[in-house]
Structure formats: C-alpha cells, structure tokens
Design a protein around this motif. Structure first.
Motif, PDB file in Angstrom:
ATOM      1  N   ASN A 171      -7.148   2.708  -9.986  1.00 43.21           N
ATOM      2  CA  ASN A 171      -7.224   2.294  -8.565  1.00 43.21           C
ATOM      3  C   ASN A 171      -6.281   1.146  -8.222  1.00 43.21           C
ATOM      4  O   ASN A 171      -6.621   0.245  -7.457  1.00 43.21           O
ATOM      5  N   GLN A 197      -6.954   9.248  -1.685  1.00 42.28           N
ATOM      6  CA  GLN A 197      -6.034   8.397  -0.924  1.00 42.28           C
ATOM      7  C   GLN A 197      -4.663   8.287  -1.586  1.00 42.28           C
ATOM      8  O   GLN A 197      -3.708   7.825  -0.965  1.00 42.28           O
ATOM      9  N   TYR A 198      -4.554   8.725  -2.839  1.00 44.91           N
ATOM     10  CA  TYR A 198      -3.286   8.594  -3.556  1.00 44.91           C
ATOM     11  C   TYR A 198      -2.399   9.800  -3.268  1.00 44.91           C
ATOM     12  O   TYR A 198      -2.816  10.949  -3.393  1.00 44.91           O
ATOM     13  N   TRP A 236      -2.889   4.827 -11.144  1.00 43.66           N
ATOM     14  CA  TRP A 236      -3.753   5.443 -10.144  1.00 43.66           C
ATOM     15  C   TRP A 236      -5.140   5.738 -10.698  1.00 43.66           C
ATOM     16  O   TRP A 236      -6.102   5.772  -9.950  1.00 43.66           O
ATOM     17  N   ASN A 249      -2.686  -0.378  -6.525  1.00 45.00           N
ATOM     18  CA  ASN A 249      -1.700  -0.126  -5.473  1.00 45.00           C
ATOM     19  C   ASN A 249      -0.338   0.105  -6.114  1.00 45.00           C
ATOM     20  O   ASN A 249      -0.102  -0.325  -7.247  1.00 45.00           O
ATOM     21  N   GLY A 288       0.818  -1.205   0.000  1.00 52.54           N
ATOM     22  CA  GLY A 288       0.000   0.000   0.000  1.00 52.54           C
ATOM     23  C   GLY A 288       0.847   1.249   0.000  1.00 52.54           C
ATOM     24  O   GLY A 288       0.469   2.283  -0.548  1.00 52.54           O
ATOM     25  N   THR A 289       2.017   1.153   0.637  1.00 50.86           N
ATOM     26  CA  THR A 289       2.984   2.251   0.650  1.00 50.86           C
ATOM     27  C   THR A 289       4.315   1.728   0.154  1.00 50.86           C
ATOM     28  O   THR A 289       4.739   0.634   0.532  1.00 50.86           O
ATOM     29  N   GLU A 296      -0.867   3.017  -2.896  1.00 46.73           N
ATOM     30  CA  GLU A 296      -1.584   4.292  -2.787  1.00 46.73           C
ATOM     31  C   GLU A 296      -0.641   5.449  -2.442  1.00 46.73           C
ATOM     32  O   GLU A 296      -0.932   6.601  -2.765  1.00 46.73           O
TER      33      GLU A 296
END
Length: 870
Positions: A686, A732-733, A683, A688, A657-658, A690
């Motif tokens: 959607n 969230q991005y 992105w 990953n 996610g990161t 994010e």
C-alpha cells in the motif's frame, strides 16, 4: 558555417582533444587581446608626481625633516614595468586572428577533414604555429601569461591530430538545424505569443503555477548577495584609499613608528597610494571569496543526499492541520531546488569567471597606475608576497578547467573533462595562499568536500560481489551486491559511481541504478551452475507424504516435459539478491578498446572463457560450497568498487499519488527501477504512488538492444495480473505503459530472435496476457500512430485495441505531450502529479513547458517536474 561538400570527415577517432583545443584557442585569443593591451599600457607607466587630485601633497613629505624619514620627489622617473608596445600589439593582432580563424562561423574552427595533408601525415600545422608563436611572447609580461595559455593549446592540437581525430566540428548538424528552423517558419508566431504581460501579480501566480518560485528566489538571493558583497567591499576600500590620500595632504601619515604600517606609509609617500582601480579589484576579490566557497556546496553529494531525505510530500503537508507541520514538514526540495545543483554550480562558475577577469583587469590597471604601492600593499595582504605568482597559477588552472568543462567536450570524451577538472586542487591551494582571509570562507565547504572524498574512498573499499553480466549490443547489464547489505541502502531513481581498479583506480563513472530496492532484499532464486532464474516444481500428486520434495526448474524450460532427474535440488540453487546498472558501451566501432565502458566489457570477457552471455559469476566459500557472485578478478583486485547511492531528482516519486515516469534511450534506467519497485513490491504494501504512467521512447533500430526491458515489462505485467486476481493489491492501483517507436520504416521489419530466454510461465496460477516475443514483435512493427493515442485510449474499443497488450500500449511516432498532459489533467485522481524524467535535454524542455502550461492553482492541478539530463 556550411561544410565544404564532398570532403570526408570520419577519422580513426572523432573530434575529442581537438574540440578541447578549439575552446583553448578561443580562450587564448581573448586573453591575448586583454594582456596584449596591458603589455602596451605598461610600456608607458604612470608616475604620481607627488600629487593627489592634481595638488601637491603636504610639504612635510617633500623636503627632509625630523617628522619624516622619506620624501617624495615630484620630478622622479616612472618605474620599469617590463611592458613592450610592439609585443603587446602583436599579441592583440594575434588574438584577433586566432579568434576569427577558430570561430566555427567566421573561420576554420574545428573542421578537420580526413583527406587533408595534416591528417594523412599526423602533423598539426596549427598546433606547431601556436607553439612557435608563444615563445617570443614570454619575453614581456603580462602577455607572457596569455602565451602560457597558447603553448598548451598548440600541444593539445598536435596530440589530437597525432591521434588521427577528424570531424566537421558540428557544421553539418548546425546547417540541418538552420534548414529545419527555416522550414518551420523560423520562430514563434501569433499575436498571443508575441504579447508580453508585465503584471507582477500575474507573474507571481505564473511562478507558483509552474513550481519555479523557489528557484527564482534563490537565484535572486544569490545575485543580491554578490551585489551587497561587491559594494560593501568597494565602499570600505574606497574609504581606505581616501583616508590615506587625506593623510598625505594633511601631513598626518606616520612614517617614523617602525612598524609594518609605517613601512607601507613610506611607500605611499614615495610612490603614491593605491589607485582608485584598487578598490574595484578588491571588491571583485571579495566576491570571488564568496563564490569560490559557494561553488563547492552543490557538488558535495553527502550533503545533497541528507537534504533530499528531509520532509514529506506536498499533499501530505496540506492534509496536516497544524501550522508547524504545514511549514516544517515540507520537503526541502520544495524550497531548495536541489535537483538544479549542477545548474547552480555552473552559474557560480560563470560568475567566478566574470569576477576573476574583473579582479585581474582592475589589478593590472592599478599596477600600471601605482606599481610600487600596489606591490607593497598587496604583499602586506598576501601570504609572504606570493599574491602575484599564485594569481598567475590560479588563472592557469581556471583556463584548463573552463575550456574542458563545456558539454561539447564532456560528451565527446568524458576523461578530458574529468582530468582537467582536477586542476581544482591547484586552484584551491593557490587561492588559500593568494588571499589570507579566504580560509575563513572556505573552511566549512572544503572540509565538507574533503570529508566527501574520504567517504568516497571508504565506500569504495567496501566489498562487493559481481553476480551477473549480460550483453546485448550496445547495452551491458551488471548485477552486483554488497557483502554487507547495510552498506548499500538506496531508493529507486538514485545513482552510483563505479570504479574498475583493473582499468584505473582513480577513474569513477556515474550510472543510474536500474533495479528496485526490493531486488536486493528478496531477489530471485537461481541455478548456481548456470545462473538462470528458477521456479519451484509443484509436488507430484502421487508422492508419499513422508517423502521430501524440493525441486526447481529454470524459467526458460517447461518442467512438464522434463525428466525428474533433470530437476534441480534446493542445494543446487541460491538467491540472487542484487543491485543492477545498465551501461551503454561506447567505442564499439574501433578495433581497440579506447573508452572506459568498452574496457570494462573486455575485462569481463577475460573472466568469461566461453564468450557467451549472460555470464554468471560464482565463488566457493570456506566449506567449498558454491556461492553466487565473485569479488576479485584475474588480476587479484576487486572487480568493481562502488560509491553510492547518491540522490537524484527521480527519487521523490513516492511523494505523489500520481506519477508520470518518462525515459528515452538509456535514460530509462531509473524508470525501470521505479516501475519494478511499484509493480513487484510496493503496491502489495500500500505504498504511493497509486497511479503510474510510464512513457518510453525508443528508435525502431534499437528495439533489440532493450530486450532486457521487454522481458522485464512482460514479467511485471504478469505479476500485476496475478496480484490483481489474488486480491493482493487494491483497486486504486493503476498502471499504464506507453511505448513510442520512432524512426519507423515504411516497410515491415523482420522480427529477430530473442537473445534472452523467454519465461515459459509453466505452472503459473495466472496465465500471462502476452509474452516477450509478442511485445517485441509489436514494438518492431508498431501498427498505430501516436497521433491517435488520446482518441483510442478514451474510445469504446480501447480494451481490444490492436496495439494494446494488457496495460501496455505501443505507438508509432513521438508522443504528443500536450495531448498527454491534458488527458492526465482531465482524468487526475490527485491534485499533484509528479513528472520524473531522465533523458535528452530537448525532451526535458518540452516537459518543462507542459508542466508550466497545464498546472493551475485554481483547478487544483500541479505538475512537478523532476528532471535529470545526461
């Protein structure tokens, strides 16, 4: 170790072949001592005197009778083994002297000044000395085998000096490191660092926190497998030897049956059974069977790619409630450290070297003790009695492979490493002849490797077009595309091999892909005449509805200031779908092209009569229409052959996610690929991760060499701003780009003109927050120290910071990884953070340490490092 002051060490070439010669000399010195010892030993061979453990064998084998066809003579004479004490002693002494002379700390080593008589007259006295000394050593065995190592060592020395290679062998660099270490205190300090905790539970927890448990388990299994193989084989052969000795004592050893077994038993009666050294030699040999098959698997790229693609991310696995999914849906890379494939390959190679030395030494002891029995036994076990000859060839092949495999030689001249490594062909052919059971061990890995080579040639024969070549010293960017896109389906972070038939049809070089997978499917529209990227010109307001309009303008021009007649029609443009690599060209300091990358650049210049870059290539199809890209060069051969893609550690960035992506120097190419993929394509769909943190380290005097990345970051940031305003990506991005400029001068540096045309963003719905020229100026003269990073980014003035351009931060100095990891840990949105790195090993060590330090199971924080060194 200190270099003599004042002597020049820069020649026509840096040290390349002479570095290899230094390794060869040290290896030759070692074997001169070992084989010289055995040459002395074989001068006085043992005779068994018809005794087993001091007692005469059964009387039935001592006198002629009807129960045996041969007898043993207790008063017989020892066999002749071609030993020579004098020559052996010379070999030992010569080996010691060569070692002392060639060692960089004790002797002369690789010190070749450019003002010496040897350099000025292109004469290597050292090489001539080695060649002449090797000839008399060929008169006795086994020191003759060491002479066969010393002879090519001298020839390589002669060749290196004739090329006018010069250098200090790294002495100055080592002296600087020693001085630096003394300045820092010479090592670790503090009571906490000196203390050692032997608690096994804490050690296990530490391995889990550091995500290193799988590596330790596999290494442990590897060493256990070697130990089991060694001692099982040793026990079996000790039993065989003991059984033969017992039969000699009991009189039950059959010599009358006429079979091969009986023929061997006759030798045992006359000359004794294989000595107790024999089982140790066979145990080492069996371990060699195991390791010589295992060493192939880590370099079968097809197998690595398949395994890399198995499984999902750790976070997805934890979210799945089923036990089956939690266990079997994990990525293979979590249980098998595939990113360590080359490290494991090297570990197995070193183990092979150890067992090969043991196998040789034990057999030589065995031959000294029981020569006839040894030859008879292992003729029976070898293919047609070739074991002795093939064993020597195996040693010879290993000598070339291992001496050229060091990082020093590989970095100095890759072609030496590449060519010498191909002695593995001789090695494996001889190994199959040397041991009759090795084919059982090697059948699967060798077939896999042969299939990999066949596939490499097959992939290399697929047609590719070269679209564009760009050159900003010292980096050359090449854009190409497959004729059939299904031939090249890749992930960001992967790499490929390039071959230029014009240079050498058999020479392949690896390069990381710098473009995103989306660039191959939805590349930009360009002008067919100039290759420049174009944008669509908006339809004029007063134009009649029934009048068609499809006009384009180069991105480097302002269409509002152009005449309509200067616009490009749609048929004058085309799509540039591409895969790109960015190559650092070496050897620019020489007048002639001597490196592969320099030769490739000059090959492209043959097709570029204007001499201007960027250089765009096109061809005409059957209808005569201009098509983007060219397949063949002026020599009629395909310009580039491509083998790939192949798996690399950074390709697993989508499992997190990161993600922290980190690049230094030309190692930032996989980072550019990942960054482009996320901000330009994924992105919006959607995908990953994010949150993306990009860290790039570059020297001030190299900023202009990376203008391609400055332009790329500028375009990506504008695209990201537009997507955010148009609500095409979710909130969230998040992207953060940190650029660290090192080696900054105290006085301001003049900002040079951009060599690449800057995007004008004319007519864009979203105005850019900055342009490439602004980013270049800030990178040329950074105004904020990297020591202020965390305080400034978390402070109230972070949005208006003078070193910030949208999501881009520019810093003066090296990154403080401890502060960065702590900041990302405190602000994390996901429990697992991927750390993808490509660059120098010294930075990788710092990242490894920080991943270990800041990972914690209790705090639900795990930093997983995917490291690729070059």
């Amino acid at each position: 170790g200190e270099p003599p002051p004042g002597r020049p060490t820069k020649g026509k070439f840096p040290l390349q072949f002479l570095l290899w010669a230094n390794n060869m000399a040290l290896g030759s010195a070692l074997w001169l001592v070992i084989f010289g010892f055995f040459t002395c030993l074989w001068d006085s061979p043992k005779y068994w005197e018809c005794k087993v453990e001091g007692q005469l064998i059964n009387a039935v084998y001592l006198t002629p009778n009807e129960n045996t066809t041969v007898v043993c003579d207790p008063d017989g004479s020892p066999p002749e083994l071609n030993g020579d004490s004098g020559l052996g002693a010379i070999g030992i002494g010569l080996g010691v002297l060569i070692f002392l002379f060639e060692h960089w700390e004790y002797g002369w080593g690789s010190y070749y000044p450019s003002d010496s008589f040897s350099y000025n007259h292109k004469v290597s006295f050292r090489g001539i000395f080695y060649v002449l000394l090797s000839f008399p050593l060929f008169t006795a065995f086994p020191v003759a085998l060491a002479a066969s190592f010393l002879l090519p060592t001298g020839l390589v020395c002669i060749y290196g000096v004739s090329r006018e290679e010069a250098g200090d062998g790294g002495r100055a660099a080592r002296a600087r490191r020693k001085t630096s270490a003394r300045g820092r205190g010479g090592g670790k300090g503090g009571d906490e660092e000196d203390s050692v905790d032997y608690n096994p539970f804490k050690f296990y927890k530490k391995l889990v926190d550091e995500n290193k448990l799988s590596s330790y388990i596999w290494v442990l299994l590897y060493f256990v497998s070697n130990l089991v193989t060694f001692f099982v084989t040793l026990s079996k052969w000790n039993g065989n030897v003991k059984a033969a000795e017992t039969a000699l004592m009991d009189g039950t050893l059959d010599t009358t049956c006429g079979t091969d077994v009986c023929e061997l038993n006759k030798v045992y009666v006359q000359n004794g059974v294989v000595s107790r050294w024999g089982p140790y030699a066979k145990a080492c040999g069996m371990c060699l069977n195991f390791n010589c098959s295992l060493i192939i698997y880590p370099v079968v790229r097809l197998l690595l790619r398949k395994l890399n693609n198995v499984g999902v991310s750790f976070s997805n696995r934890q979210a799945n409630p089923t036990i089956f999914a939690k266990f079997f849906a994990s990525p293979v890379t979590r249980f098998i450290p595939l990113s360590k494939n080359i490290d494991f390959h090297k570990l197995v190679a070193k183990t092979m070297c150890l067992f090969a030395a043991g196998h040789t030494v034990f057999h030589f002891f065995n031959y000294w003790y029981r020569s006839e029995a040894t030859l008879a036994t292992f003729t029976k076990w070898g293919w047609g009695g070739t074991a002795f000859f093939t064993g020597c060839l195996i040693c010879f092949a290993m000598f070339f492979i291992f001496t050229a495999a060091s990082d020093t030689v590989r970095y100095a001249h890759y072609e030496i490493f590449f060519s010498a490594h191909h002695w593995f062909v001789v090695y494996f052919i001889c190994l199959l002849m040397h041991g009759p059971i090795y084919w059982k061990w090697a059948a699967v890995p060798l077939c896999l490797y042969l299939w990999e080579r066949v596939m490499q040639e097959t992939r290399g024969d697929r047609p590719y077009y070269v679209n564009k070549v760009e050159w900003i010293e010292p980096v050359m960017a090449i854009q190409f595309r497959p004729v059939h896109k299904q031939d090249f389906v890749f992930k960001e972070g992967q790499y490929l091999y390039l071959n230029c038939p014009y240079i050498n049809k058999n020479e392949w070089h690896p390069f990381t892909i710098s473009s995103a997978s989306g660039d191959l499917s939805t590349g930009p529209r360009i002008s067919l005449e100039t290759g420049e990227e174009v944008i669509e010109v908006p339809r004029p307001k007063g134009l009649a509805r029934d009048e068609k309009w499809s006009k384009y303008c180069p991105v480097g021009k302002d269409y509002t200031r152009m005449k309509p007649s200067e616009y490009l029609d749609k048929h004058e443009t085309g799509y540039n779908d591409y895969v790109s690599v960015h190559i650092k060209v070496h050897g620019l300091e020489f007048k002639e092209a001597r490196t592969w990358t320099r030769k490739l650049k000059e090959y492209f210049e043959l097709m570029n009569p204007t001499g201007k870059f960027p250089f765009y290539l096109t061809h005409r199809d059957e209808r005569g229409d201009i098509i983007v890209g060219r397949r063949t060069g002026p020599d009629g051969q395909q310009i580039l052959r491509v083998d790939g893609p192949h798996s690399a550690p950074s390709e697993h960035y989508t499992n997190y996610g990161t993600v922290m992506i980190i690049g230094a120097g030309i190692g930032l190419t996989p980072c550019a690929s990942i960054l482009t993929s996320m901000l330009r394509y994924k992105w919006k769909k959607n995908f990953n991760p994010e949150i993306v943190h990009f860290y790039w380290m570059v020297r001030q005097n190299e900023v202009d060499s990376y203008q391609w990345l400055i332009h790329l970051i500028t375009d990506l940031e504008h695209q990201l701003k537009y997507d955010r305003e148009q609500k095409q990506i979710g909130p969230q991005y998040y992207c953060e780009i940190n650029i660290y400029i090192t080696g900054v001068k105290k006085e301001p540096v003049e900002v040079k003109e951009l060599k690449m045309k800057e995007n004008t963003f004319t007519g864009a719905l979203t105005k850019p927050a900055f342009k490439a020229k602004q980013l270049q100026a800030l990178m040329t003269n950074p105004n904020k120290s990297s020591k202020e990073q965390v305080a400034l980014q978390n402070g109230p003035e972070s949005r208006s910071a003078p070193n910030r351009l949208q999501d881009v931060w520019v810093w003066n100095g090296r990154p403080n990884w401890d502060n960065i990891f702590q900041q990302n840990k405190n602000q994390r949105q996901h429990g697992e953070v991927g750390v993808c790195f490509c660059g120098a090993a010294v930075i990788g060590k710092d990242l490894q340490r920080c991943c270990q330090t800041y990972s914690s199971v209790e705090e639900d924080c795990l930093f997983s490092l995917h490291k690729e060194n070059f």
